[in-house]
Design an enzyme around this catalytic site. Structure first.
Site, PDB file in Angstrom:
ATOM      1  N   TRP A  77       0.819  -1.218   0.000  1.00  0.00           N
ATOM      2  CA  TRP A  77       0.000   0.000   0.000  1.00  0.00           C
ATOM      3  C   TRP A  77       0.855   1.271   0.000  1.00  0.00           C
ATOM      4  CZ3 TRP A  77      -0.702  -4.056   3.467  1.00  0.00           C
ATOM      5  CH2 TRP A  77       0.015  -3.972   4.647  1.00  0.00           C
ATOM      6  N   ARG A  78       2.187   1.098   0.161  1.00  0.00           N
ATOM      7  CA  ARG A  78       3.069   2.268   0.113  1.00  0.00           C
ATOM      8  C   ARG A  78       3.333   2.713  -1.320  1.00  0.00           C
ATOM      9  NH1 ARG A  78       6.591   1.292   4.796  1.00  0.00           N
ATOM     10  NH2 ARG A  78       5.312   2.040   6.505  1.00  0.00           N
ATOM     11  N   GLU A 116      -5.462   0.849   5.525  1.00  0.00           N
ATOM     12  CA  GLU A 116      -5.458   1.585   6.790  1.00  0.00           C
ATOM     13  C   GLU A 116      -6.447   0.980   7.783  1.00  0.00           C
ATOM     14  OE1 GLU A 116      -3.484   3.737   7.989  1.00  0.00           O
ATOM     15  OE2 GLU A 116      -2.314   3.901   6.166  1.00  0.00           O
ATOM     16  N   GLN A 144      -6.166  -2.783  13.250  1.00  0.00           N
ATOM     17  CA  GLN A 144      -6.522  -3.835  14.179  1.00  0.00           C
ATOM     18  C   GLN A 144      -5.636  -5.071  14.101  1.00  0.00           C
ATOM     19  OE1 GLN A 144     -10.180  -3.301  12.211  1.00  0.00           O
ATOM     20  NE2 GLN A 144     -10.441  -5.497  11.996  1.00  0.00           N
ATOM     21  N   GLY A 201     -11.661  -9.312  13.631  1.00  0.00           N
ATOM     22  CA  GLY A 201     -12.330  -8.659  14.747  1.00  0.00           C
ATOM     23  C   GLY A 201     -12.864  -7.292  14.355  1.00  0.00           C
ATOM     24  N   TYR A 202     -13.420  -6.577  15.307  1.00  0.00           N
ATOM     25  CA  TYR A 202     -14.003  -5.246  15.068  1.00  0.00           C
ATOM     26  C   TYR A 202     -14.863  -5.265  13.804  1.00  0.00           C
ATOM     27  CZ  TYR A 202     -10.588  -3.635  18.466  1.00  0.00           C
ATOM     28  OH  TYR A 202      -9.845  -3.459  19.590  1.00  0.00           O
ATOM     29  N   TYR A 236      -7.930  10.145  11.704  1.00  0.00           N
ATOM     30  CA  TYR A 236      -6.683   9.521  11.278  1.00  0.00           C
ATOM     31  C   TYR A 236      -6.800   8.966   9.850  1.00  0.00           C
ATOM     32  CZ  TYR A 236      -3.293   6.066  10.237  1.00  0.00           C
ATOM     33  OH  TYR A 236      -2.356   5.355   9.549  1.00  0.00           O
ATOM     34  N   ASP A 295      -1.802   8.657  14.586  1.00  0.00           N
ATOM     35  CA  ASP A 295      -2.233   7.376  15.162  1.00  0.00           C
ATOM     36  C   ASP A 295      -1.425   7.131  16.437  1.00  0.00           C
ATOM     37  OD1 ASP A 295       0.291   6.695  14.307  1.00  0.00           O
ATOM     38  OD2 ASP A 295      -0.329   4.875  13.240  1.00  0.00           O
ATOM     39  N   SER A 332     -10.789  -5.860  23.087  1.00  0.00           N
ATOM     40  CA  SER A 332     -10.264  -4.639  23.706  1.00  0.00           C
ATOM     41  C   SER A 332     -10.961  -4.294  25.017  1.00  0.00           C
ATOM     42  CB  SER A 332     -10.362  -3.473  22.726  1.00  0.00           C
ATOM     43  OG  SER A 332     -11.691  -3.332  22.305  1.00  0.00           O
TER      44      SER A 332
END
Ligand code: SF4
Length: 351
Positions: free
Chosen positions: A21-22, A34, A39, A78-79, A115, A133, A300
């Site tokens: 992704w850079r 991102e 996570q 997750g999340y 962010y 971040d 978390s």
């Protein structure tokens, strides 16, 4: 350019990792990477990124995909609300007709915070916006000796102002990448490499012996335990699953029938629990095969204590609303919480 930035850029040129992704300016790829990296560690995130992009190569493909497919691709990260937000935001973008190209417009997308908006705006569109971040907070808190808590409004504002002030207008993408990489590799949370740090002579935390104390936090997150008893009910090669709804963890993922209690319960207490007695009315004929596993799963804000009990059901099973019998051979089509997936994998190689 500020001396700190010059040193940071020199460090970055020598140490940066070669991450897919850079090397892209595609805002969709940057956005997905991102969110995944918020996570998970880079090594694990890389595999998810590659798989996600292969499944949904464009924002249009993501918008058109069924939600179950998106959740399935996200399984294990997750999340899950982030996956739902990605999906909803992809639909927003398709409706707009193009990917928004300013910080303010990107910030309007569902689930996109300060962010992520700054990261996309700077990496894809060169907008001079500092992305802040956890890595960035740590680096600037230490270098400038900021001891007000970084989880307070004031602490966040102070760090954000410093980050923005240091940003060279013409190299926003490189600056943001460099600070984050520096925090991830050099100025790490534990045991930072101060000995060979290019900012050592500027670092207030090092000079004042506060490296271990910064960044400071005002309060620790309260972790709440939850006790989950799962029923692994199967019948003629199929397993009973339930699609979670409501505003709790794992919304829209599939899991085993669940009985949640305030404390841990053993089999004797399970058999007397009202929810289990209710199941006995739906499933009168079964063989209890026993307690088949326990897993502690840390999130978390929650620690989940899960136990699993196996029941082999005899005769026809009429599924209550929201439940579905799934052949073991088709389980891989269903998005399961990582906890349940771990149990299934540990139990056997049936799927
Ligand atoms: S000297 Fe140590 S604490 Fe200070 S910026 Fe460098 S690595 Fe971080």
């Amino acid at each position: 350019m500020d001396d700190i930035c010059c040193r940071l850029f020199a460090w970055y040129d020598m140490h940066k990792r070669d991450l897919p992704w850079r090397s892209t300016r595609n805002p969709y790829y940057i956005w997905i990477s991102e969110v995944i990296l918020q996570q998970t560690r880079v090594a694990q995130g890389y595999a998810y990124f590659v798989r996600f992009i292969a499944l949904f190569p464009t924002v249009e493909a993501l918008a058109d995909a069924p939600e179950d497919a998106v959740m399935r691709a996200w399984q294990g990260l997750g999340y899950y609300s982030r996956a739902r937000n990605l999906h909803a935001a992809a639909k927003q973008i398709v409706k707009l007709g193009r990917f928004p190209d300013t910080y303010e417009a990107i910030r309007q997308l569902k689930g996109v915070g300060d962010y992520t908006a700054a990261a996309i705006a700077s990496f894809a569109f060169d907008e001079p916006k500092a992305a802040v971040d956890g890595n960035v907070c740590r680096v600037w808190s230490r270098v400038f000796g900021i001891d007000c808590p970084i989880d307070s409004v004031r602490g966040k504002r102070v760090v954000a102002e410093i980050a923005q002030e240091l940003l060279p207008d013409s190299q926003a993408a490189k600056y943001n990448q460099a600070v984050m990489e520096f925090g991830a590799l050099q100025c790490t949370p534990h045991s930072p490499s101060c000995v060979d740090c290019p900012l050592a002579d500027k670092c207030v935390a090092l000079a004042e012996g506060k490296v271990d104390m910064l960044p400071s936090k005002s309060h620790k997150t309260k972790v709440i335990p939850r006790y989950l008893t799962y029923l692994y009910m199967h019948n003629a090669g199929s397993l009973l699953l339930h699609k979670r709804t409501g505003n709790d963890i794992w919304q829209n993922l599939y899991e085993l029938p669940l009985i949640e209690t305030d404390v841990a319960i053993d089999a004797d207490k399970l058999f007397l629990h009202p929810d289990f007695l209710a199941w006995k009315k739906i499933v009168p004929h079964y063989t209890y095969k026993g307690f088949t596993g326990g897993i502690k799963h840390v999130l978390s804000h929650r620690v989940l204590h899960a136990t699993f009990h196996e029941l082999e059901v005899w005769g026809e099973l009429s599924c209550p609303d929201g439940y579905v019998m799934v052949p073991f051979s088709e389980l891989s089509h269903y998005a399961l919480p990582r906890l349940v997936e771990r149990y299934m994998q540990e139990k056997s190689g049936q799927w």
